[in-house]
Design a protein around this motif. Sequence first.
Motif, PDB file in Angstrom:
ATOM      1  N   ASN A 133      -1.508   1.428   3.954  1.00  0.00           N
ATOM      2  CA  ASN A 133      -2.201   2.580   3.365  1.00  0.00           C
ATOM      3  C   ASN A 133      -3.091   2.179   2.198  1.00  0.00           C
ATOM      4  OD1 ASN A 133      -1.312   4.612   5.031  1.00  0.00           O
ATOM      5  ND2 ASN A 133       0.571   4.940   3.878  1.00  0.00           N
ATOM      6  N   LEU A 134      -2.648   1.153   1.447  1.00  0.00           N
ATOM      7  CA  LEU A 134      -3.456   0.728   0.304  1.00  0.00           C
ATOM      8  C   LEU A 134      -4.639  -0.125   0.742  1.00  0.00           C
ATOM      9  CD1 LEU A 134      -4.117   0.255  -2.640  1.00  0.00           C
ATOM     10  CD2 LEU A 134      -2.466  -1.590  -2.654  1.00  0.00           C
ATOM     11  N   PHE A 135      -4.359  -1.185   1.515  1.00  0.00           N
ATOM     12  CA  PHE A 135      -5.376  -2.219   1.691  1.00  0.00           C
ATOM     13  C   PHE A 135      -6.467  -1.824   2.677  1.00  0.00           C
ATOM     14  CE2 PHE A 135      -1.897  -5.137   0.189  1.00  0.00           C
ATOM     15  CZ  PHE A 135      -2.464  -5.283  -1.057  1.00  0.00           C
ATOM     16  N   ARG A 136      -6.185  -0.812   3.536  1.00  0.00           N
ATOM     17  CA  ARG A 136      -7.286  -0.421   4.412  1.00  0.00           C
ATOM     18  C   ARG A 136      -8.365   0.305   3.610  1.00  0.00           C
ATOM     19  NH1 ARG A 136      -5.800   5.110   7.327  1.00  0.00           N
ATOM     20  NH2 ARG A 136      -5.033   6.045   5.418  1.00  0.00           N
ATOM     21  N   LEU A 137      -8.030   0.713   2.358  1.00  0.00           N
ATOM     22  CA  LEU A 137      -9.072   1.275   1.494  1.00  0.00           C
ATOM     23  C   LEU A 137     -10.114   0.220   1.139  1.00  0.00           C
ATOM     24  CD1 LEU A 137      -6.951   3.406  -0.987  1.00  0.00           C
ATOM     25  CD2 LEU A 137      -8.118   4.153   1.067  1.00  0.00           C
ATOM     26  N   TYR A 138      -9.687  -1.072   1.200  1.00  0.00           N
ATOM     27  CA  TYR A 138     -10.616  -2.166   0.919  1.00  0.00           C
ATOM     28  C   TYR A 138     -11.190  -2.722   2.222  1.00  0.00           C
ATOM     29  CZ  TYR A 138      -8.550  -1.882  -3.637  1.00  0.00           C
ATOM     30  OH  TYR A 138      -8.132  -1.430  -4.849  1.00  0.00           O
ATOM     31  N   GLY A 139     -11.250  -1.839   3.210  1.00  0.00           N
ATOM     32  CA  GLY A 139     -11.558  -2.276   4.563  1.00  0.00           C
ATOM     33  C   GLY A 139     -12.867  -2.992   4.696  1.00  0.00           C
TER      34      GLY A 139
END
Lengths: 199, 199
Positions: A177-183
């Motif tokens: 959930n967190l790192f896909r924001l930095y996709g």
Amino acid sequence: MAVVGLERKVKVAEVALRCLVCGLAALAAALVGTGSQTRTFFSLEKKARFTDMKALVFLVAAHAAAAGNSLLQLARCAAAAAMAARGSGNGGGSSGREAAVAWSVFSCDQAVAYVLMAVTAAALQSSVLGKRGQPQLQWMPICGLYGAFCRRVGEGLASAVAAGLASVLLAAVSAFNLFRLYGGRGKRSSGAGNGATTW
Amino acid sequence: MAVVGLERKVKVAEVALRCLVCGLAALAAALVGTGSQTRTFFSLEKKARFTDMKALVFLVAAHAAAAGNSLLQLARCAAAAAMAARGSGNGGGSSGREAAVAWSVFSCDQAVAYVLMAVTAAALQSSVLGKRGQPQLQWMPICGLYGAFCRRVGEGLASAVAAGLASVLLAAVSAFNLFRLYGGRGKRSSGAGNGATTW
């Protein structure tokens, strides 16, 4: 509602895992924390409790804290779902706030997973010593004397191991959930857009 | 070279953390594994070794494996960097293969982090018992007898704790490398593009 299938699956998995962690951790803390056995040796009364072993004290404290934390997070999930259902027209809030929430949830879940694994490992180690002793060091096994207490702790440990595994999966979900924001699909062409994220 | 700043920073952090994990884990395994002390009690010779405690055996095995794994991963990083430097024109390979590699690296790093934390916690628990004993259970402390051995194990454990913390950070880095492939900036508008990723 244009909810992506993957996103919905992840949300469902997250809620299910949080319920699982909450229930199993509470069960583990309750089983170990309430177990005790009193025996009389030559008119001398002795009582076995979880406070006799530091590792079990840590186990109970960590699992009670994890259960409480899971409850809070479930409340947060419910609040977010209610807000999304009510105000779905406003686009889901600012992404900066979304990232801050994701970071705090991620840190929390990672800490819970590692702490649960560590205290469970330490308690398992203590319990194996209690069950088998350590003949090289003249440490005698004690489960022959306190059978009922040892069985109770064993059940609590099984629940603790299950809670630990669930929290590991949960930590992976919140990392997702967190790192896909930095996709970065197409990051080589439009990568400059990531410059806005602070590191 | 149009390398994104964030991506380069993450790569550098990954390599540095892998070197750290490799060195610290190897040091921990070596310190604990080679420590021994022989003492004579009334013409009876007794030797303390790490094999006397199961938890220390697990610690040595897990840290040796983690050091080996880190070496392999460093070789992979070097190979990937060499390939990228040589054939930078072909766009960095297929994204399906990239995801498969990221998944396997992620699984590996997560497993290493949790296993290192668990064996370190178990060994710390055993060592505290060895240092202080457990008077309620008539387990006597043994560090009074084997002081040099206990100091050696303590140094090894300090190194093991540091290796565990580095591996936790590394697990977060590889989670970042994996999950940003499922990135979702603007997921509400162009989210259908994620349908190609298999779950």
